[in-house]
Design a protein around this motif. Structure first.
Motif, PDB file in Angstrom:
ATOM      1  N   PRO A 103       1.746  -5.312  11.620  1.00 49.71           N
ATOM      2  CA  PRO A 103       3.094  -4.729  11.714  1.00 49.71           C
ATOM      3  C   PRO A 103       3.866  -4.903  10.416  1.00 49.71           C
ATOM      4  CG  PRO A 103       2.964  -6.773  12.952  1.00 49.71           C
ATOM      5  CD  PRO A 103       1.565  -6.440  12.544  1.00 49.71           C
ATOM      6  N   ARG A 104       4.701  -3.918  10.115  1.00 52.27           N
ATOM      7  CA  ARG A 104       5.503  -3.919   8.901  1.00 52.27           C
ATOM      8  C   ARG A 104       6.981  -4.144   9.215  1.00 52.27           C
ATOM      9  NH1 ARG A 104       0.106  -2.958   8.096  1.00 52.27           N
ATOM     10  NH2 ARG A 104      -0.325  -2.175   5.990  1.00 52.27           N
ATOM     11  N   PHE A 105       7.679  -4.660   8.216  1.00 56.34           N
ATOM     12  CA  PHE A 105       9.109  -4.948   8.362  1.00 56.34           C
ATOM     13  C   PHE A 105       9.896  -3.693   8.730  1.00 56.34           C
ATOM     14  CE2 PHE A 105      13.187  -4.613   6.102  1.00 56.34           C
ATOM     15  CZ  PHE A 105      13.929  -5.553   6.803  1.00 56.34           C
ATOM     16  N   GLU A 106       9.523  -2.549   8.172  1.00 60.49           N
ATOM     17  CA  GLU A 106      10.299  -1.332   8.400  1.00 60.49           C
ATOM     18  C   GLU A 106      10.430  -0.987   9.874  1.00 60.49           C
ATOM     19  OE1 GLU A 106       7.828  -1.648   6.299  1.00 60.49           O
ATOM     20  OE2 GLU A 106       8.495  -1.035   4.297  1.00 60.49           O
ATOM     21  N   THR A 107       9.447  -1.349  10.676  1.00 55.44           N
ATOM     22  CA  THR A 107       9.479  -1.023  12.100  1.00 55.44           C
ATOM     23  C   THR A 107      10.590  -1.774  12.822  1.00 55.44           C
ATOM     24  OG1 THR A 107       7.098  -0.639  11.984  1.00 55.44           O
ATOM     25  CG2 THR A 107       8.036  -0.845  14.172  1.00 55.44           C
ATOM     26  N   GLU A 108      11.058  -2.879  12.249  1.00 56.43           N
ATOM     27  CA  GLU A 108      12.141  -3.628  12.866  1.00 56.43           C
ATOM     28  C   GLU A 108      13.409  -2.785  12.994  1.00 56.43           C
ATOM     29  OE1 GLU A 108      12.784  -7.309  10.878  1.00 56.43           O
ATOM     30  OE2 GLU A 108      10.791  -8.113  11.372  1.00 56.43           O
ATOM     31  N   PRO A 282      13.150   8.617   4.866  1.00 57.62           N
ATOM     32  CA  PRO A 282      13.012   8.939   6.290  1.00 57.62           C
ATOM     33  C   PRO A 282      11.992   8.005   6.934  1.00 57.62           C
ATOM     34  CG  PRO A 282      12.951  10.934   4.948  1.00 57.62           C
ATOM     35  CD  PRO A 282      12.873   9.782   3.999  1.00 57.62           C
ATOM     36  N   ARG A 283      12.365   7.416   8.115  1.00 59.03           N
ATOM     37  CA  ARG A 283      11.491   6.385   8.681  1.00 59.03           C
ATOM     38  C   ARG A 283      11.174   6.572  10.158  1.00 59.03           C
ATOM     39  NH1 ARG A 283       7.661   4.632   6.946  1.00 59.03           N
ATOM     40  NH2 ARG A 283       8.785   4.327   5.000  1.00 59.03           N
TER      41      ARG A 283
END
Length: 300
Positions: A103-108, A282-283
């Motif tokens: 998992p990556r930080f951006e998903t938080e 964009p995320r």
């Protein structure tokens, strides 16, 4: 780094400060993006202490040898999380390793969006769950929600089940493919929120060595434009969500217009928006399930 011999005298061991400096240079030369941070995290793991305690820590022979081994692995571009066996995510420590996407930080950011809109008794589905990062972040912050994880990969399921057992045993793990309309068939039209971090990277996109060689390919890439799985995710969400239920899907930074367009084209979602990450890229896209209708009608 210099290889330590088993009979190296304690007084000839490098200081932690010099070992960290050497490790940082080694990792930087290997192309690691954050060499100092990674060196410190590996040292903390070798010593069995929090990173914040490194200032007062020192190396003994065992820790020095373990640190050297870990640095050599990281210099070979083995993911940091595979070396330590865990990945931090939204205050949790998730067990990860070969066979599961790290998992990556951006998903938080998507998790924060979800938590701000969920009620304590909500029913939540995490599609393409992987390690369970999203589902477990929700379940541990809102312990009265009903949370379901959907995952098809046997390798990922082993990590998912272990994380669920350790962190939130009430979460239900469902073995199944997001494209299978029978998955969670008993929840059709009864879910308050669907969350998903699917494979979304275009096949030709350049990726780091850690991703290319260690993340499961099926959890990363999704066709020429990275959108191959998105119609199935949209279909599953439209089937599961109650009218007014919410959807959030993480996506590649090239899909800030194409994914919202795809969601609108189904005719089943209103209030479709795209959201940017902290770097302005964009995320993730969000939407609200429209008025009640037979979910099968008019979908992709």
């Amino acid at each position: 780094m210099h290889r330590l011999e088993d009979d190296t005298p304690e007084d000839e061991l490098p200081t932690l400060s010099s070992a960290l400096a050497t490790a940082t240079r080694t990792l930087a030369a290997a192309g690691v993006a954050s060499p100092r941070v990674d060196a410190e995290l590996l040292a903390a793991h070798a010593l069995g202490v929090p990173r914040a305690r490194l200032l007062t820590a020192s190396l003994d022979r065992v820790a020095a040898a373990e640190f050297a081994r870990l640095v050599a692995g990281r210099a070979a571009r083995v993911p940091l999380q595979h070396l330590t066996g865990h990945a931090p995510f939204y205050g949790l420590e998730l067990a990860v390793g070969p066979g599961v996407f790290v998992p990556r930080f951006e998903t938080e950011l998507m998790v924060e969006w979800a938590l701000a809109r969920l009620t304590p008794q909500a029913r939540v589905v995490d599609l393409c769950s992987g390690s369970g990062a999203i589902a477990l972040a929700v379940a541990t912050r809102l312990p009265t929600t009903q949370v379901y994880c959907v995952e098809r990969s046997e390798a990922a399921l082993a990590w998912l089940r272990g994380n669920v057992t350790r962190l939130a045993p009430r979460v239900e793990v469902v073995v199944g493919d997001v494209a299978d309309d029978a998955v969670l068939g008993g929840l059709t039209g009864a879910v308050d929120m669907v969350l998903c971090n699917p494979p979304y990277v275009p096949e030709s996109a350049p990726v780091d060595v850690e991703v290319a060689e260690y993340d499961p390919r099926e959890a990363v890439f999704a066709g020429a434009d990275g959108l191959d799985l998105m119609p199935a995710v949209a279909r599953a969400a439209a089937r599961l969500l109650r009218p007014g239920g919410l959807l959030a899907i993480e996506h590649d930074d090239t899909q800030g217009e194409s994914l919202p367009r795809l969601l609108r084209a189904t005719g089943h979602f209103d209030e479709v928006e795209d959201h940017r990450d902290l770097a302005g890229r964009p995320r993730y896209a969000t939407a609200r399930r429209g008025a009640e209708r037979a979910w099968q009608d008019g979908l992709l």
